[in-house]
Design an enzyme around this catalytic site. Structure first.
Site, PDB file in Angstrom:
ATOM      1  N   LYS A 175      30.156 -19.907  48.635  1.00 31.91           N
ATOM      2  CA  LYS A 175      31.477 -19.489  47.917  1.00 31.91           C
ATOM      3  C   LYS A 175      31.932 -19.183  48.976  1.00 31.91           C
ATOM      4  CE  LYS A 175      33.247 -18.049  44.651  1.00 31.91           C
ATOM      5  NZ  LYS A 175      33.560 -18.395  42.351  1.00 31.91           N
TER       6      LYS A 175
ATOM      7  N   GLY B  69      41.243 -12.020  25.134  1.00 35.19           N
ATOM      8  CA  GLY B  69      41.880 -12.280  26.339  1.00 35.19           C
ATOM      9  C   GLY B  69      42.354 -14.261  26.232  1.00 35.19           C
TER      10      GLY B  69
HETATM   11  P1  NAI Z   1      43.894 -16.663  32.853  1.00 31.12           P
HETATM   12  O1  NAI Z   1      44.640 -15.582  34.034  1.00 31.12           O
HETATM   13  O2  NAI Z   1      44.952 -17.973  32.188  1.00 31.12           O
HETATM   14  O3  NAI Z   1      43.378 -16.223  31.239  1.00 31.12           O
HETATM   15  C1  NAI Z   1      43.096 -14.056  31.183  1.00 31.12           C
HETATM   16  C2  NAI Z   1      44.236 -13.855  30.270  1.00 31.12           C
HETATM   17  O4  NAI Z   1      43.614 -12.671  29.984  1.00 31.12           O
HETATM   18  C3  NAI Z   1      45.326 -13.301  30.190  1.00 31.12           C
HETATM   19  O5  NAI Z   1      45.954 -13.999  28.993  1.00 31.12           O
HETATM   20  C4  NAI Z   1      45.819 -12.215  30.660  1.00 31.12           C
HETATM   21  O6  NAI Z   1      46.698 -11.375  30.391  1.00 31.12           O
HETATM   22  C5  NAI Z   1      44.782 -11.996  29.223  1.00 31.12           C
HETATM   23  N1  NAI Z   1      43.436 -10.279  29.922  1.00 31.12           N
HETATM   24  C6  NAI Z   1      43.875  -9.687  31.369  1.00 31.12           C
HETATM   25  N2  NAI Z   1      42.258  -8.520  30.577  1.00 31.12           N
HETATM   26  C7  NAI Z   1      42.775  -8.696  29.702  1.00 31.12           C
HETATM   27  C8  NAI Z   1      42.066  -7.312  28.640  1.00 31.12           C
HETATM   28  N3  NAI Z   1      41.935  -6.401  29.235  1.00 31.12           N
HETATM   29  N4  NAI Z   1      42.105  -7.487  27.026  1.00 31.12           N
HETATM   30  C9  NAI Z   1      42.853  -8.252  26.973  1.00 31.12           C
HETATM   31  N5  NAI Z   1      43.251  -9.339  28.261  1.00 31.12           N
HETATM   32  C10 NAI Z   1      43.115  -9.129  28.653  1.00 31.12           C
HETATM   33  O7  NAI Z   1      42.694 -16.833  33.084  1.00 31.12           O
HETATM   34  P2  NAI Z   1      41.545 -18.364  32.580  1.00 31.12           P
HETATM   35  O8  NAI Z   1      41.889 -19.425  33.633  1.00 31.12           O
HETATM   36  O9  NAI Z   1      42.140 -18.106  31.346  1.00 31.12           O
HETATM   37  O10 NAI Z   1      40.190 -17.612  32.736  1.00 31.12           O
HETATM   38  C11 NAI Z   1      39.534 -16.536  31.642  1.00 31.12           C
HETATM   39  C12 NAI Z   1      38.583 -16.196  32.665  1.00 31.12           C
HETATM   40  O11 NAI Z   1      37.323 -17.598  32.325  1.00 31.12           O
HETATM   41  C13 NAI Z   1      38.172 -15.348  33.457  1.00 31.12           C
HETATM   42  O12 NAI Z   1      37.563 -14.700  33.833  1.00 31.12           O
HETATM   43  C14 NAI Z   1      38.175 -16.599  34.447  1.00 31.12           C
HETATM   44  O13 NAI Z   1      37.285 -16.229  35.690  1.00 31.12           O
HETATM   45  C15 NAI Z   1      37.174 -17.622  33.927  1.00 31.12           C
HETATM   46  N6  NAI Z   1      37.194 -18.710  34.264  1.00 31.12           N
HETATM   47  C16 NAI Z   1      37.918 -19.656  33.661  1.00 31.12           C
HETATM   48  C17 NAI Z   1      37.757 -20.762  34.807  1.00 31.12           C
HETATM   49  C18 NAI Z   1      38.980 -22.546  34.263  1.00 31.12           C
HETATM   50  O14 NAI Z   1      38.533 -23.471  34.290  1.00 31.12           O
HETATM   51  N7  NAI Z   1      40.104 -21.380  33.875  1.00 31.12           N
HETATM   52  C19 NAI Z   1      36.502 -21.366  34.533  1.00 31.12           C
HETATM   53  C20 NAI Z   1      35.113 -20.710  34.697  1.00 31.12           C
HETATM   54  C21 NAI Z   1      35.568 -19.089  34.760  1.00 31.12           C
END
Ligand code: NAI
Length: 353
Positions: free
Chosen positions: A82, A182
């Site tokens: 990383k 989320g």
């Molecule tokens: P994103 O930023 O598109 O979505 C996250 C969502 O969670 C947003 O809609 C946000 O408003 C909401 N959110 C934030 N705090 C919240 C809370 N306390 N309660 C309810 N909703 C809340 O991120 P994404 O890409 O969908 O990733 C989601 C998670 O998955 C992250 O932790 C990320 O590190 C992990 N992840 C994502 C990958 C990917 O391919 N995008 C790969 C591996 C892990």
């Protein structure tokens, strides 16, 4: 370019930390290489503000180890690494900073391959690409893997949910209730996959409008972020930020299974004993959310979308075998997964970078 890279091996279990510095562009940070036993170390680049260099190095070390485990369990021919870069406190030229970072990666001659992580974008990866080929997360080429990893991450979580429902609840997803915390890139797609499979879906997001719109689209239910933690549900899927599973959540959750996409779901201080006492089965996050790195790795390795799908679907089989061992040994699934990752990492299968 005045990029410097120095390394220091502390002990066998610690990663090699390459300090990177380029005064001209303001680049400062580390590349942490946890393991190259299975192949070159791959893991994203985090661009973030840290109070001290020590905290930055600590984060890089922890994240690199997590990548070793994630890549090993995803059966990728890759080690774990990383990079973590400090956001400069003075105005800076972002393109120049990431080009300098590309030069630092190039100086490691393929031991480390980067991609996006928190704070970095496709444009940053393109600037890195000007200096080195050891980068993924660029724009996808037709017929080739790459591009947005979220659909693959969502698919990996979905197949994991199918396996967990069967192994722990003795049911298929149809008719079960899944609460998704989320609904961004991954959570939103996961909600649609679940709805299509006949599951009842409850969603929550700090953007309530987003949750409401999605609930309407999939005939699900929207709740507030505080309500969803105590919702009457079979499965809880954390898909927002890390640390969602803390002592309060363990006490309030009514789900029997936790399985979601968020990285580092267990908050600091949550012990195996606390999880055991809660009676909730926690699915190891780095195993179920590996779809994104599988996609980035396939892009780097020049694989096709079909190969990505095969690897992502294999997450389900891997989880099934972890749950099987957990059941036979009485150990928690995430501890079984850690042991399995260690065993895979220390097999004598070194592949040259
Ligand atoms: P994103 O930023 O598109 O979505 C996250 C969502 O969670 C947003 O809609 C946000 O408003 C909401 N959110 C934030 N705090 C919240 C809370 N306390 N309660 C309810 N909703 C809340 O991120 P994404 O890409 O969908 O990733 C989601 C998670 O998955 C992250 O932790 C990320 O590190 C992990 N992840 C994502 C990958 C990917 O391919 N995008 C790969 C591996 C892990």
């Amino acid at each position: 370019m005045a990029t410097t890279s120095e390394s220091a091996r502390v002990d066998r279990s610690a990663p090699i930390l390459h300090a990177i510095n380029d005064q001209a562009s303001g680049l400062r940070g580390v590349i942490a290489i946890d393991s190259t036993n299975l192949g070159p170390a791959m893991g994203g680049c985090r661009f973030w503000t840290y109070e001290t260099d020590g905290l930055l190095a600590e984060d890089a070390t922890r994240l690199a180890k997590g990548m070793s485990y994630k890549n090993a369990l995803a059966d990728l021919p890759l080690g774990g690494g990383k990079s973590v870069l400090q956001v400069p406190s003075q105005p800076f030229d972002r393109a120049a900073l990431f080009r300098a970072f590309g030069a630092a990666i190039e100086s490691l001659q393929g031991q480390y391959i980067t991609a996006e992580d928190v704070g970095t974008t496709v444009a940053d990866m393109q600037n890195i690409r000007e200096q080195t080929r050891y980068v993924a997360g660029l724009t996808a080429q037709p017929g080739r893997a790459g591009g947005d990893p979220s659909p693959w991450t969502a698919l990996g979580v979905f197949v994991s949910l199918q396996v967990a429902a069967e192994a722990i609840l003795g049911r298929e997803l149809k008719g079960l209730t899944v609460a998704i915390q989320g609904v961004g890139a991954v959570g939103g797609r996961l909600a649609r996959l679940l709805a299509a499979s006949g599951a009842k879906v409850i969603v929550a997001d700090i953007s309530h409008a987003r949750a409401e719109a999605l609930a309407q689209e999939i005939s699900g239910q929207a709740m507030t972020p505080s309500e969803i933690v105590a919702a009457r549900t079979d499965i809880f899927a954390p898909c927002a930020l890390g640390g969602a599973i803390d002592a309060a959540a363990l006490a309030n959750l009514r789900a029997r299974v936790i399985c979601g996409a968020a990285n580092n779901q267990l908050a600091e201080g949550v012990t195996p004993a606390m999880i055991e006492a809660s009676g909730i089965a926690y699915m190891p996050d780095y195993l179920v959310n590996a779809g994104g790195i599988i996609n980035a790795a396939a892009e780097y390795l020049g694989e096709s979308d079909a190969q990505v799908e095969t690897r992502v679907r294999a997450i389900g089989r891997r989880l099934a075998s972890v749950l099987d061992t957990a059941q036979q040994t009485g150990r928690l699934p995430h501890l079984v997964a850690d042991d399995l990752a260690e065993a895979i990492l220390h097999r004598e299968t070194a592949i040259a970078p």
